[in-house]
Motif scaffolding. Structure first.
Motif, PDB file in Angstrom:
ATOM      1  N   LYS A 180      -4.748   9.472  -5.458  1.00 23.19           N
ATOM      2  CA  LYS A 180      -3.533   9.878  -4.744  1.00 23.19           C
ATOM      3  C   LYS A 180      -3.849  10.242  -3.298  1.00 23.19           C
ATOM      4  O   LYS A 180      -3.145   9.849  -2.368  1.00 23.19           O
ATOM      5  CB  LYS A 180      -2.903  11.096  -5.434  1.00 23.19           C
ATOM      6  CG  LYS A 180      -2.032  10.765  -6.622  1.00 23.19           C
ATOM      7  CD  LYS A 180      -1.376  12.059  -7.110  1.00 23.19           C
ATOM      8  CE  LYS A 180      -0.682  11.869  -8.431  1.00 23.19           C
ATOM      9  NZ  LYS A 180      -0.263  13.153  -9.006  1.00 23.19           N
TER      10      LYS A 180
ATOM     11  N   LEU B  66       0.833  -1.206   0.000  1.00 28.72           N
ATOM     12  CA  LEU B  66       0.000   0.000   0.000  1.00 28.72           C
ATOM     13  C   LEU B  66       0.872   1.263   0.000  1.00 28.72           C
ATOM     14  O   LEU B  66       0.564   2.232  -0.685  1.00 28.72           O
ATOM     15  CB  LEU B  66      -0.958  -0.004   1.198  1.00 28.72           C
ATOM     16  CG  LEU B  66      -2.101  -1.034   1.085  1.00 28.72           C
ATOM     17  CD1 LEU B  66      -2.796  -1.221   2.427  1.00 28.72           C
ATOM     18  CD2 LEU B  66      -3.117  -0.602   0.020  1.00 28.72           C
ATOM     19  N   ARG B  67       1.981   1.195   0.735  1.00 26.50           N
ATOM     20  CA  ARG B  67       2.925   2.325   0.718  1.00 26.50           C
ATOM     21  C   ARG B  67       3.519   2.489  -0.676  1.00 26.50           C
ATOM     22  O   ARG B  67       3.648   3.585  -1.200  1.00 26.50           O
ATOM     23  CB  ARG B  67       4.054   2.091   1.724  1.00 26.50           C
ATOM     24  CG  ARG B  67       3.975   2.971   2.947  1.00 26.50           C
ATOM     25  CD  ARG B  67       5.278   3.019   3.717  1.00 26.50           C
ATOM     26  NE  ARG B  67       5.787   1.684   4.044  1.00 26.50           N
ATOM     27  CZ  ARG B  67       5.348   0.941   5.056  1.00 26.50           C
ATOM     28  NH1 ARG B  67       4.373   1.385   5.838  1.00 26.50           N
ATOM     29  NH2 ARG B  67       5.861  -0.245   5.295  1.00 26.50           N
TER      30      ARG B  67
ATOM     31  N   ALA C  84       1.559   6.033  -7.374  1.00 23.40           N
ATOM     32  CA  ALA C  84       0.485   6.932  -7.822  1.00 23.40           C
ATOM     33  C   ALA C  84       1.033   8.269  -8.310  1.00 23.40           C
ATOM     34  O   ALA C  84       0.433   8.916  -9.171  1.00 23.40           O
ATOM     35  CB  ALA C  84      -0.521   7.151  -6.689  1.00 23.40           C
TER      36      ALA C  84
ATOM     37  N   LEU D  52      -4.627   7.252  -1.168  1.00 22.94           N
ATOM     38  CA  LEU D  52      -3.476   6.388  -0.884  1.00 22.94           C
ATOM     39  C   LEU D  52      -2.494   7.021   0.101  1.00 22.94           C
ATOM     40  O   LEU D  52      -1.674   6.334   0.694  1.00 22.94           O
ATOM     41  CB  LEU D  52      -2.753   6.017  -2.191  1.00 22.94           C
ATOM     42  CG  LEU D  52      -3.467   4.995  -3.076  1.00 22.94           C
ATOM     43  CD1 LEU D  52      -2.816   4.913  -4.443  1.00 22.94           C
ATOM     44  CD2 LEU D  52      -3.483   3.612  -2.414  1.00 22.94           C
TER      45      LEU D  52
ATOM     46  N   TYR E 161      -1.600   5.705   3.616  1.00 16.41           N
ATOM     47  CA  TYR E 161      -0.774   4.512   3.818  1.00 16.41           C
ATOM     48  C   TYR E 161       0.710   4.843   3.904  1.00 16.41           C
ATOM     49  O   TYR E 161       1.523   3.952   4.111  1.00 16.41           O
ATOM     50  CB  TYR E 161      -0.997   3.506   2.672  1.00 16.41           C
ATOM     51  CG  TYR E 161      -2.405   3.002   2.578  1.00 16.41           C
ATOM     52  CD1 TYR E 161      -2.949   2.213   3.586  1.00 16.41           C
ATOM     53  CD2 TYR E 161      -3.205   3.302   1.485  1.00 16.41           C
ATOM     54  CE1 TYR E 161      -4.252   1.745   3.499  1.00 16.41           C
ATOM     55  CE2 TYR E 161      -4.501   2.842   1.378  1.00 16.41           C
ATOM     56  CZ  TYR E 161      -5.026   2.073   2.394  1.00 16.41           C
ATOM     57  OH  TYR E 161      -6.301   1.607   2.312  1.00 16.41           O
TER      58      TYR E 161
ATOM     59  N   ALA F 289       2.118   1.580  -3.436  1.00 19.50           N
ATOM     60  CA  ALA F 289       1.061   2.098  -4.312  1.00 19.50           C
ATOM     61  C   ALA F 289       0.990   3.619  -4.220  1.00 19.50           C
ATOM     62  O   ALA F 289       0.831   4.311  -5.226  1.00 19.50           O
ATOM     63  CB  ALA F 289      -0.282   1.469  -3.943  1.00 19.50           C
ATOM     64  N   SER F 290       1.127   4.117  -3.008  1.00 16.56           N
ATOM     65  CA  SER F 290       1.064   5.559  -2.809  1.00 16.56           C
ATOM     66  C   SER F 290       2.204   6.250  -3.559  1.00 16.56           C
ATOM     67  O   SER F 290       2.019   7.296  -4.187  1.00 16.56           O
ATOM     68  CB  SER F 290       1.147   5.870  -1.314  1.00 16.56           C
ATOM     69  OG  SER F 290       1.127   7.252  -1.111  1.00 16.56           O
ATOM     70  N   TRP F 291       3.382   5.621  -3.532  1.00 11.05           N
ATOM     71  CA  TRP F 291       4.531   6.161  -4.261  1.00 11.05           C
ATOM     72  C   TRP F 291       4.297   6.064  -5.773  1.00 11.05           C
ATOM     73  O   TRP F 291       4.536   7.013  -6.524  1.00 11.05           O
ATOM     74  CB  TRP F 291       5.803   5.392  -3.840  1.00 11.05           C
ATOM     75  CG  TRP F 291       7.028   5.758  -4.592  1.00 11.05           C
ATOM     76  CD1 TRP F 291       7.807   6.871  -4.404  1.00 11.05           C
ATOM     77  CD2 TRP F 291       7.628   5.028  -5.657  1.00 11.05           C
ATOM     78  NE1 TRP F 291       8.851   6.865  -5.292  1.00 11.05           N
ATOM     79  CE2 TRP F 291       8.771   5.739  -6.082  1.00 11.05           C
ATOM     80  CE3 TRP F 291       7.321   3.826  -6.311  1.00 11.05           C
ATOM     81  CZ2 TRP F 291       9.598   5.311  -7.117  1.00 11.05           C
ATOM     82  CZ3 TRP F 291       8.144   3.383  -7.335  1.00 11.05           C
ATOM     83  CH2 TRP F 291       9.266   4.117  -7.732  1.00 11.05           C
TER      84      TRP F 291
END
Lengths: 209, 209
Positions: B201, A150-151, A157, B204, B207, A153-155
């Motif tokens: 974004k 999930l971390r 994005a 997310l 997280y 994914a945030s990056w």
């Protein structure tokens, strides 16, 4: 004459369903698509087959390919190299097949830089809650792994807006057909038809006053 | 929420079959498309209906619209004005309908300049011989008119490469579906999904470590 295939790079969050989507696309249109197989220096895992999951090569062989320009892109993770062999991709494109490359965001952007005609697609679930639920739904990963994804994914994005198209993978059935239509429509790009245009112009010249 | 529609400008040689293609697209997917109706200062011909073929307006009314910025593009041919009313197009796009604008090359390029998100399509028969044969096949035009159209086609061909996509209208059946798939796929453009990306974004971010 066969029109040259389209090179499509697919990235997306872990849990977005890229793998299923690509497998389904290849199953439905086997004559239209080819999946690029990466080369790697890591050891095969149980059940993996040379030439199917990966081409397993030695470090020396991999570095030789780098020196000779034989890779479209490559990266190193945890001591191991991963890369996309150029010869296979070129042969498939030349034969008119659309080649699918599933790679992570940084590799994807490098490919686009080198080959601007590449189609860059980003696959995402409809929202973050759905992403988390899919990652948990697998039931195979530890909480730590899920939080890492999930971390990650945030990056990832933050790179989304540099892609050409977005595919929201809500219903697989619809998403596969969207993907197919999108790639098919790239063959109608003016830039993919320059020889046709030249020929048409030449043919029409005889009518000029 | 409905995604905003795509503005598509279609040009092409006289005899390429644009009219049939567009009519067929609208007949198959009436809920997805709207045809832009031009305004003109010329008189209605027998059988033409105000609001269907054209909006018939006076010269004063047309010039007022020009001054007030009420036209997407306009041109003057043989004493008469022709133009695309902006309000109607905007309303349809806002309602999520894809708007089709059939205009000639110079008008098309002006629209693209003002609205870079416009999809520019050029329709052509598979070759010049087929174009000539379709023009003759109508059996309604004089040799002089046919020669004029072919000369016009030769001139128009020099603008082809400035269009985004080309549609080779060989079999109508296939061409209509290509056109539909092409326009549908534009809704997947990253630039058409900026609010989705922003939301993803934001979701997310929680997280992040």
């Amino acid at each position: 004459m066969n029109q040259r295939g389209i090179l499509t790079v697919i990235s997306g969050f872990s849990g977005a369903g890229k793998g299923t989507l690509i497998r389904e696309l290849l199953a439905r249109y086997p004559e239209r698509y080819a999946l690029s197989v990466s080369a790697t220096t890591r050891s095969p895992r149980p059940g993996e087959e040379n030439g199917r999951e990966y081409f397993f090569v030695t470090k020396e062989e991999f570095e030789k390919r780098i020196r000779e320009g034989g890779l479209i892109e490559y990266a190193q993770y945890v001591e191991n190299y991963y890369g996309t062999p150029k010869a296979y991709v070129d042969a498939q494109l030349e034969a008119g097949k659309n080649v699918i490359l599933e790679i992570e965001v940084q590799g994807a952007l490098k490919v686009k830089e080198k080959f601007p005609d590449t189609l860059l697609l980003f696959v995402t679930p409809p929202d973050a809650a759905e992403l988390e639920s899919r990652l948990r739904g697998r039931g195979t990963e530890s909480e730590e792994v899920i939080q890492n994804r999930l971390r990650q994914a945030s990056w990832e994005a933050s790179f989304m807006s540099r892609y050409d198209y977005i595919l929201v993978n809500d219903k697989l059935e619809i998403c596969v057909e969207e993907l197919h239509a999108l790639i098919a429509s790239q063959k109608l790009r003016m830039s993919a038809n320059s020889s046709f245009i030249t020929q048409m112009k030449t043919e029409l010249e005889k009518y000029q006053g």
